[in-house]
Design a protein around this motif. Structure first.
Motif: not given
Length: 100
Positions: A8-19
């Motif tokens: 969840s934390r890694v996917l959250g970081m990826v989400r923030e990078m894409v955003y």
């Protein structure tokens, strides 16, 4: 559970990078970020246990010592306060957007 949290934390970081690459750092991005901070605050307070950890023991104590009617009255007071707080936050947000 630890693996799910890590994922969840890694996917959250990826989400923030894409955003960040998609939205940039302008007023629209700031409004979008603010729009998600308010519900996340309530999720942290309610869903992740701060209010739950404080409320459940009091809720059960009311049932044992004062009866079921008093227990539900206490629950009603808490829910009413949360709904009122959410309404105030929404109104302030709308007023802030209208003034901008």
């Amino acid at each position: 559970m630890a693996a799910a949290t890590m994922t969840s934390r890694v996917l959250g970081m990826v989400r923030e990078m894409v955003y960040a690459s998609f939205m940039g750092n302008g007023p629209v991005a700031s409004a979008f970020t603010l729009a998600f901070q308010v519900p996340n605050l309530f999720r942290r307070l309610l869903g992740e246990g701060a209010l739950t950890a404080a409320f459940i023991p009091i809720f059960k104590q009311k049932e044992v010592k004062e009866g079921e009617a008093e227990m539900w009255r206490a629950a009603n007071v808490v829910i009413s306060g949360l709904v009122t707080s959410a309404g105030v936050v929404c109104l302030l947000s709308v007023a802030g957007i209208a003034m901008a």
